[in-house]
Scaffold this motif. Sequence first.
Motif, PDB file in Angstrom:
ATOM      1  N   ASN A 271      29.508   5.552 -15.265  1.00  0.00           N
ATOM      2  CA  ASN A 271      28.243   4.902 -15.605  1.00  0.00           C
ATOM      3  C   ASN A 271      28.317   4.441 -17.058  1.00  0.00           C
ATOM      4  O   ASN A 271      28.527   5.252 -17.960  1.00  0.00           O
ATOM      5  N   LEU A 273      26.107   3.768 -19.090  1.00  0.00           N
ATOM      6  CA  LEU A 273      25.039   4.343 -19.914  1.00  0.00           C
ATOM      7  C   LEU A 273      25.281   5.816 -20.223  1.00  0.00           C
ATOM      8  O   LEU A 273      24.610   6.381 -21.083  1.00  0.00           O
ATOM      9  N   ALA A 274      26.228   6.428 -19.528  1.00  0.00           N
ATOM     10  CA  ALA A 274      26.472   7.857 -19.708  1.00  0.00           C
ATOM     11  C   ALA A 274      27.292   8.106 -20.971  1.00  0.00           C
ATOM     12  O   ALA A 274      28.296   7.433 -21.218  1.00  0.00           O
ATOM     13  N   GLN A 291      28.840  -4.516 -18.203  1.00  0.00           N
ATOM     14  CA  GLN A 291      27.404  -4.761 -18.147  1.00  0.00           C
ATOM     15  C   GLN A 291      27.026  -5.049 -16.697  1.00  0.00           C
ATOM     16  O   GLN A 291      27.113  -6.188 -16.235  1.00  0.00           O
ATOM     17  N   ASP A 294      21.078  -4.865 -12.596  1.00  0.00           N
ATOM     18  CA  ASP A 294      20.148  -3.771 -12.306  1.00  0.00           C
ATOM     19  C   ASP A 294      20.357  -3.183 -10.916  1.00  0.00           C
ATOM     20  O   ASP A 294      20.212  -1.980 -10.715  1.00  0.00           O
ATOM     21  N   MET A 297      23.025  -0.606 -11.171  1.00  0.00           N
ATOM     22  CA  MET A 297      22.596   0.562 -11.940  1.00  0.00           C
ATOM     23  C   MET A 297      21.593   1.399 -11.160  1.00  0.00           C
ATOM     24  O   MET A 297      21.631   2.636 -11.208  1.00  0.00           O
ATOM     25  N   ASN A 298      20.702   0.742 -10.413  1.00  0.00           N
ATOM     26  CA  ASN A 298      19.674   1.475  -9.663  1.00  0.00           C
ATOM     27  C   ASN A 298      20.223   2.112  -8.399  1.00  0.00           C
ATOM     28  O   ASN A 298      19.973   3.287  -8.120  1.00  0.00           O
ATOM     29  N   LYS A 303      19.940   4.850 -11.844  1.00  0.00           N
ATOM     30  CA  LYS A 303      19.263   4.752 -13.138  1.00  0.00           C
ATOM     31  C   LYS A 303      17.760   4.982 -12.961  1.00  0.00           C
ATOM     32  O   LYS A 303      17.153   4.516 -12.006  1.00  0.00           O
ATOM     33  N   GLU A 310      19.850  13.234 -15.119  1.00  0.00           N
ATOM     34  CA  GLU A 310      19.601  12.494 -16.346  1.00  0.00           C
ATOM     35  C   GLU A 310      18.888  11.177 -16.055  1.00  0.00           C
ATOM     36  O   GLU A 310      18.925  10.677 -14.926  1.00  0.00           O
ATOM     37  N   SER A 311      18.273  10.609 -17.074  1.00  0.00           N
ATOM     38  CA  SER A 311      17.545   9.350 -16.896  1.00  0.00           C
ATOM     39  C   SER A 311      18.476   8.197 -16.576  1.00  0.00           C
ATOM     40  O   SER A 311      18.071   7.230 -15.927  1.00  0.00           O
ATOM     41  N   TYR A 312      19.738   8.295 -17.017  1.00  0.00           N
ATOM     42  CA  TYR A 312      20.689   7.222 -16.716  1.00  0.00           C
ATOM     43  C   TYR A 312      21.288   7.365 -15.314  1.00  0.00           C
ATOM     44  O   TYR A 312      22.010   6.497 -14.853  1.00  0.00           O
ATOM     45  N   ARG A 315      26.756  10.330 -13.704  1.00  0.00           N
ATOM     46  CA  ARG A 315      27.777  10.026 -14.724  1.00  0.00           C
ATOM     47  C   ARG A 315      28.930   9.226 -14.105  1.00  0.00           C
ATOM     48  O   ARG A 315      29.454   8.299 -14.727  1.00  0.00           O
TER      49      ARG A 315
END
Length: 392
Positions: A271, A273-274, A291, A294, A297-298, A303, A310-312, A315
């Motif tokens: 991830n 964002l992790a 990048q 969405d 990521m979702n 996410k 976690e919010s992200y 991992r």
Amino acid sequence: MPTTRSQAALKPGNNHPEDHAPVRKPRQTRRGKKRAPDSESARPPEKRKRDESPKVEKEADQSESEKSDRSYQPQIGTIERGHIYFFYRPKVEHEEAHSIDEVARFHMLLVPRPPEFITYSDDPAKQEDGDEMNVIGEGADAVPAHATQDTPKKHYRLISIGKKQLPEPSSGGGRKATFWATVTAIGDDLMSLEKGLGAKEYETKTKGTRHKAPSRLAGRGAYAIVNNEPRVPSGRTTHLGYHLSHPAELGEPQKALALHMASSFVLQVKNPLAPNSGGQRVGLSPNKRAQYPDWIMNNVFGKGGSKGRESYGLRFAAVETMELLEHEGAELLLIASRAGAKELEISLGEGRGEALREAEENESSGAIGDVLRELAIDSKQFPADPLQGEWM
């Protein structure tokens, strides 16, 4: 012909629907006064329309995003197959490499192809029975169509392996070897790949002109990326398995790079964002990571807290969709799995490992020059000695 009831009502001889609508009296307040019109209805129509349009567009974007989330389904089975190539480059100012210590970079090149069973033969004799149903053998979805030659317009992904070798499968119980890798280049023209892997010169302030020798091709074969069908989402696993056609026998370069005639490893995607765990400074800086849109990521990483703690989100995730590998800067985790033809079958399942073995053993008699023509690269610039099991 009228297409709606309103249009039918507006035809000559028909009254407008509002002509028969009851007339409503102004709403009274408790003190008997007329209620003042609210701010929305008091504004001019043009003003209302102009103010509401961004809201409508935003709602449309949200509905499209929600629709994408609702329609998302992880891919299962063979999600990609193709030809795989392994390159290494000697260290700076080394014209040759004679051990793993003299290797600067190690790359894995994936060139996707459609399944062989959906391509047509150029041999007219094989097309005589084209109208009859052909029986597709077990594992055929993992066998790529034959590689074309001298055609640079091909999609590819170049993956750089962190420790300059693949994770070595262990026969014992213990913790399995885990290596980092990064998707460093993606393209549709092998000419740009040739430039990236070719010889280079650059200037430095302290040492002047520096030279990098061209990369060497150390292995060629076929690969398949396969997702299992787990009982629960947390059990989803992605295996990348390959079987070499060249060299026919492993030499010193292949052994040092941990290449096997047949092998597989578990493939996971980090991830972006992790944060790095345990204070490790491994991987790319945040501004160089992939990048993802969405919907990835979702749905994949969860996410917002829909997956993980976690919010992200998670991992790491399995390769639920090949779109995960279509972004430069994607960080991968390679976890050692199995080596050997029989073990490859266990990893890929449903006859896929056996189908890859049979296909690549048939292609092992091909000339090394033909292998280089598959990549449309200049054989004079890229030494092929390692394909014969010798360091170069």
